[in-house]
Design a protein around this motif. Structure first.
Motif, PDB file in Angstrom:
ATOM      1  N   TYR B 349       0.825  -1.204   0.000  1.00 31.41           N
ATOM      2  CA  TYR B 349       0.000   0.000   0.000  1.00 31.41           C
ATOM      3  C   TYR B 349       0.863   1.259   0.000  1.00 31.41           C
ATOM      4  N   ALA B 355      -8.458   4.441   3.188  1.00 31.19           N
ATOM      5  CA  ALA B 355      -8.512   3.918   4.555  1.00 31.19           C
ATOM      6  C   ALA B 355      -9.385   2.675   4.569  1.00 31.19           C
ATOM      7  N   SER B 358      -8.583  -2.933   9.432  1.00 30.73           N
ATOM      8  CA  SER B 358      -7.555  -3.974   9.290  1.00 30.73           C
ATOM      9  C   SER B 358      -8.183  -5.367   9.179  1.00 30.73           C
ATOM     10  N   ASP B 502      -1.852  -0.605   9.581  1.00 30.35           N
ATOM     11  CA  ASP B 502      -2.344  -0.299   8.233  1.00 30.35           C
ATOM     12  C   ASP B 502      -2.114  -1.500   7.316  1.00 30.35           C
ATOM     13  N   ASN B 529     -12.142   1.778  10.125  1.00 29.77           N
ATOM     14  CA  ASN B 529     -11.195   2.050   9.051  1.00 29.77           C
ATOM     15  C   ASN B 529      -9.918   2.706   9.571  1.00 29.77           C
ATOM     16  N   LEU B 530      -8.809   2.369   8.923  1.00 34.70           N
ATOM     17  CA  LEU B 530      -7.499   2.937   9.281  1.00 34.70           C
ATOM     18  C   LEU B 530      -6.826   3.454   8.004  1.00 34.70           C
ATOM     19  N   PRO B 531      -6.232   4.655   8.055  1.00 35.35           N
ATOM     20  CA  PRO B 531      -5.561   5.192   6.869  1.00 35.35           C
ATOM     21  C   PRO B 531      -4.247   4.445   6.589  1.00 35.35           C
ATOM     22  N   GLN B 532      -3.816   4.466   5.337  1.00 32.86           N
ATOM     23  CA  GLN B 532      -2.503   3.892   4.986  1.00 32.86           C
ATOM     24  C   GLN B 532      -1.443   4.926   5.364  1.00 32.86           C
ATOM     25  N   LEU B 533      -0.456   4.497   6.128  1.00 33.43           N
ATOM     26  CA  LEU B 533       0.455   5.450   6.762  1.00 33.43           C
ATOM     27  C   LEU B 533       1.672   5.773   5.905  1.00 33.43           C
ATOM     28  N   SER B 563      -4.826   0.691  15.632  1.00 36.87           N
ATOM     29  CA  SER B 563      -5.702   1.806  15.292  1.00 36.87           C
ATOM     30  C   SER B 563      -5.316   3.112  15.980  1.00 36.87           C
ATOM     31  N   CYS B 566      -2.425   6.025  13.864  1.00 37.52           N
ATOM     32  CA  CYS B 566      -2.807   7.181  13.043  1.00 37.52           C
ATOM     33  C   CYS B 566      -3.230   8.367  13.925  1.00 37.52           C
TER      34      CYS B 566
END
Lengths: 684, 684
Positions: B349, B355, B358, B502, B529-533, B563, B566
């Motif tokens: 990613y 987002a 996971s 992520d 949801n989790l953003p791509q870091l 989680s 972020c």
């Protein structure tokens, strides 16, 4: 009883409230509440005995929703019958700080007996509630005074039946011939994954018959109100068997998607709710509407319950005249307070007393206090001779027909059923007249982790007598030697893990465990003998941590628990030979020590010198108290306990070696800070 | 088969060895071995297919001693039949560093298939072994090539039957119609507490019939060798049902105390052993004596097994010519290595990607790798749609007769049976051709704690897909929100707890979990949801911990997982406004990070500045890595997840507030030491 249109309306009101509340929360489980509304109505309106104005009335019937995800059903009932749960509380379903959380929580919501949701727990709690009734009745009822004769009703779903914990508890319930226990199985053929034919095709009727239960069947759970009532009454009639009623229902009854897993765990769509309301004669534009005649019908039942309590109060008044001591005892027990002066029975030790295993010290405590605390009721998961949980002359809690004991007995033979035992203890404690303890090896408390967590969450008082608490159990080996277990339960909020080092600490552990009305405890106890320590007292140990051995100008603090404290004391001498002065601290309980003032904790774990913890299991968590840690972050070994301790260097020399390394490592650091100094307080 | 005096002698030899070994160890369980010697002899000598010279031969019959405390029985058998277990090993029973520990351990002792002792585990492992055979046979067998057709035999006692885990696994075994599974119940009426009538009076026959098992009965387990053999053969004949043989035995047969619980868990007294030996025709003055004709008889059976393997090897050679790819695949699987290049399927990613929760990232991994790793076999404890454990188009592992799938299917519907699932995964992994994963909510992995611990101890490779990993699950509330769970499993040796932040970290977690042949893993995955870091890569994350965000002249290190990472990143901006420079470290896996070099770990968590951990559950264990901890040492709350996070201040502002307090608290300390600096290494 003849059923009228108002009954139907009441049932449909529950269904509509379930649909409204889950839609309003945009979350939750409407399916089971809608399918079980008829049996819930019959049970609450025609069968059960309760007074919403006094949810704690002792002789109320207990209701347990083992399929706790269906809690909007229970919340709707509590509202309709006049418990302190308003329509606004229903609207607040699943929102922060409401009394209507996503699964029922006993400590928050009036009318909720036990905390459910984790599957299989509720029905097992119900077994405990039924055992508590049987015992309390056997102890307090007198000729002409059937003071305690309530039933326990439980609803459960397929998920509860699949969980092993329910097998354990229900097998025991059959053995115990608990005729006061009536369970209703919501046989709707649906679980989250879909049709039960994917994973659950056993013959449940036959299985429950094999446990010694009566099993009754109602084929049309949505319409056959008379059949439901007849089954519940037939269940009441059988006095020597618990009853399971197999009630075939349609999940989400009334929804366009009824009978499918789509209605299990998701709110209905807006148009589905509209058709539902229209079909059931409700205004499709209104939400959370309760017809007045439904309130009236429900409140009539509640009024009957209030009258029943009033009648009971009169009976109890007469009982109090005739059986003054018993009446006073029964009243006291419900406050959670122990009998005055009981603590004088706690044994006190001096260093002159013999070395004794702490499991044996626990037995001595039980032997001394059982008479002073009549609500104490214990048992073991088939390890009585190892856990030493039975006082001499104890009567077993058994159905009289077995000839092995009777219901007034205070010793429970749980069988090899740790998880069931844990949930049963939660039920026993929730009943209100008992203080349960149960024994197993510390390693096997893990089998009961699901129930232990609910003890903590629901704020009941139970005590685990967890013997064979480390590699010190020796020969049984790594399969039985706990490594992670103390870290696990120490991390659980509102739960006390005690690991006493000697007799006085064992008495202290019991003292705090027995007097903490809203917290459960675990006592980790040794198999091997432990000497009585110089410097230990019950009073000091009740602080959770204290200075056992002080020395002026100390170079290091050794911090330990349980069976390692005496080895740490011996290490002091080894260190003295190396010109290192060591003080020794015992921390038998983190949770209790953490609750002491900062000043006190600083006096125990002061700034200025480094500290080393010693405990023969995972070091996890010890960094909170000490600079360095000596523990076992691997599995143990099978062998004589002294050989095992030696292998891993838990000897005075092994400790001294690490103490030297610790002193050396920290010698150049000025103003060493004790780890108890923190930048901010945790949220607790 | 006709039984001779030599058979009787062989049986009595086992009894005498059991008495000698436990007496020599002064510890252990002679009773069950002495009672079960006849069935053990018939099974090993006349029925089972195995080659002691190659204990890992794929098509061997599997034997599981679920009543693992009786292991001296198994050790005696292994010795008599010529496994690498000498008479000296028997003499070393229950001593440190022996291969004959107090309960059987698979990783140490040749011929032990699974680690047993904790009751109920073995029979549940056996269900997994039988499922693995059914699956492997369905995948690899071809017309004329019944390559994989072994049976799984298990012995179990009353304790195993009482444990809920066995109810779960056996109910599923019945559903799955596992005709290759044959269990022998040691019906001796005795447990540690005494007679089973105290706690265990259910009708076991009826219960197992209700699960869909065939149940056979042998009334005289001590003498009726023909009856035992006939029952075992009748069990083999029924192809669509597992079989339970109710074998009535006498515990401690031959002892003066036979039939009592005195012989369950304590060695016999010296005079009792003498009379036992005399009665059975042994020299009462000799210990650990094995008559040569007994060795001969046993070695004949072993020779038949060796010949059977040789025949099988020839069959496999032919198979290899005709089915080259399949043969190569089967050989490779047994090495534990994954197919070359499989890792290219792992998704990668960039911060530009959307987002994603996971749990969903985990689903994407499974979807991408299932073709590349054919030994991957997964399932869920009835939470498929929540755990997202099923790849599109997966075939269910089901008996073909159900019409719902077939035995070649790679998706298992476990039902609501977490503990059973855990033990079944251990069995699947132990078979040697499969790599199992299983899904449930993180909170309910605790139900399976007993099995998880044995995954770790027995060094098998299984993966828990543990979704809904925190208060971030929101509305379901405290009954479902883990607090203590990560601390619990992080404290377990040889077990990896991953909490990826992520997509790249999720791929890394899978990479390490799948390639660690001797370690099980748990992946804690978010519902939200989790953003791509920015800054995450698979490579960095496989180190277990790494610097996600670096800044020159940092004032503080923020350390987090999953989680909360972020949110920590967002807190950096809030802190920048306060002129505090923060770097951010992600530690998705303690166990793996701990295994990195000290140098590397120091670069991630350097000296000189304070650090603050952020994780929405118990802070226990974080003191090992950080100076200060922000966590949740209390139960959570039911509500929308953002509301719950806000309530507990897990927001950029809440983190920044505590970071400011941390910087302030540590500002006067010169040369701040990173907590990873230790005075000495732990024993691992």
């Amino acid at each position: 009883m003849a059923y009228t249109e108002t009954d139907t309306l009441a049932i449909n009101t529950i269904r509509v409230l379930a649909a409204d509340a889950t839609a309003h929360a945009n979350s939750g489980h409407p399916g089971a509440p809608m399918g079980m509304a008829p049996v819930a109505h019959v049970l609450f309106n025609k069968i059960m005995k309760f007074n919403p104005k006094n949810p704690k009335w002792l002789n109320r019937d207990r209701f347990v929703l083992s399929n706790g995800h269906a809690c909007v059903l229970q919340y709707a009932l509590l509202h309709l019958y006049g418990y302190a749960l308003s329509i606004d509380d229903l609207k607040a379903f699943r929102s922060v700080d409401s009394i209507t959380p996503g699964h029922p929580e006993a400590h928050d919501t009036p009318g909720i007996e036990v905390t459910t949701g984790p599957l299989g727990q509720g029905i097992s709690n119900a077994v405990g509630l039924a055992m508590a009734q049987a015992h309390t009745g056997a102890v307090f009822n007198k000729p002409g005074f059937d003071l305690v004769d309530n039933y326990t009703y439980a609803f459960l779903g397929d998920g509860c039946l699949m969980e092993g914990i329910s097998s354990e508890a229900c097998s025991l319930a059959g053995h115990l011939q608990l005729g006061n226990l009536i369970a209703v199985w919501d046989d709707n053929h649906i679980t989250i994954d879909g049709d039960t034919n994917q994973a659950f095709t056993e013959d449940v009727v036959k299985r429950y018959e094999s446990y010694g239960w009566q099993v009754l069947t109602v084929g049309d759970g949505e319409n056959d109100l008379e059949g439901i009532e007849a089954a519940l009454k037939a269940a009441q009639e059988v006095k020597d068997k618990p009853t399971l009623i197999k009630l075939t229902t349609i999940i989400g009854y009334g929804s366009k998607l009824q009978g499918t897993h789509s209605v299990h765990g998701s709110p209905l769509k807006a148009d589905d709710i509209k058709q539902l309301k229209t079909k059931f004669g409700f205004n499709p534009e209104e939400s959370f509407a309760v017809p007045q005649q439904v309130y009236d019908l429900c409140h009539q039942a509640s009024a009957r319950g209030a009258a029943a309590e009033e009648e009971w109060n009169q009976l109890f008044a007469k009982y109090s005249e005739q059986y003054k001591a018993e009446a006073a005892d029964l009243v006291r027990r419900q406050t959670g307070d122990l009998p005055e002066g009981w603590e004088k029975s706690l044994p006190v030790y001096t260093p002159a007393d013999a070395a004794v295993a702490s499991r044996k010290l626990s037995e001595i405590v039980l032997q001394k206090i059982y008479e002073a605390i009549p609500e104490l009721i214990g048992g073991s998961a088939d390890l009585t001779g190892s856990n030493l949980t039975r006082w001499k002359g104890a009567i077993d809690f058994q159905p009289p027909a077995t000839g092995l004991g009777d219901y007034s007995g205070r010793y429970i033979r749980y069988g090899v059923r740790e998880h069931g035992m844990g949930a049963i203890m939660n039920g026993l404690a929730a009943y209100g007249t008992l203080l349960p303890y149960g024994g197993t090896f510390l390693n096997f408390v893990s089998y009961a982790a699901g129930a232990v967590r609910l003890s903590a969450l629901s704020q009941v008082r139970t005590i685990w007598v967890a013997t064979h608490d480390s590699i010190g159990l020796g020969e049984d080996g790594p399969t039985h030697q706990p490594i992670e277990t103390l870290a696990h339960f120490r991390a659980l909020p509102n739960f006390m893990v005690w690991r006493p080092a000697d007799g006085n600490e064992t008495s202290a552990a019991y003292y705090v465990a027995l007097t903490s009305k809203h917290t459960s405890s675990l006592l980790a106890l040794s198999r091997q003998n432990l000497p009585q320590l110089e410097g230990s007292t019950i009073e000091k140990a009740t602080k959770g941590g204290y200075v056992l051995h002080e020395v002026e100008g100390a170079d290091i603090t050794l911090v330990s628990t349980g069976s390692e404290v005496c080895i740490a004391i011996d290490a002091v001498k080894v260190l003295a030979e190396k010109n290192i002065k060591a003080r020794v601290v015992s921390i038998p309980c983190f949770e209790v020590f953490d609750a002491q003032s900062r000043e006190y904790r600083s006096s125990v774990l002061p700034d200025g010198i480094p500290s080393l913890s010693i405990e023969v299991m995972s070091t996890m968590g010890w960094e909170r108290y000490t600079h360095e840690q000596f523990g076992l972050n691997r599995f143990g070994a099978s062998g004589a306990y002294k050989d095992v301790y030696k292998k891993f260097e838990f000897t005075p020399e092994g400790i001294a070696k690490r103490a030297v390394l610790t002193v050396d490592f920290w010698k150049d650091v000025p103003n060493i800070r004790s780890p108890i100094n923190r930048a901010f307080q945790q949220l607790i």
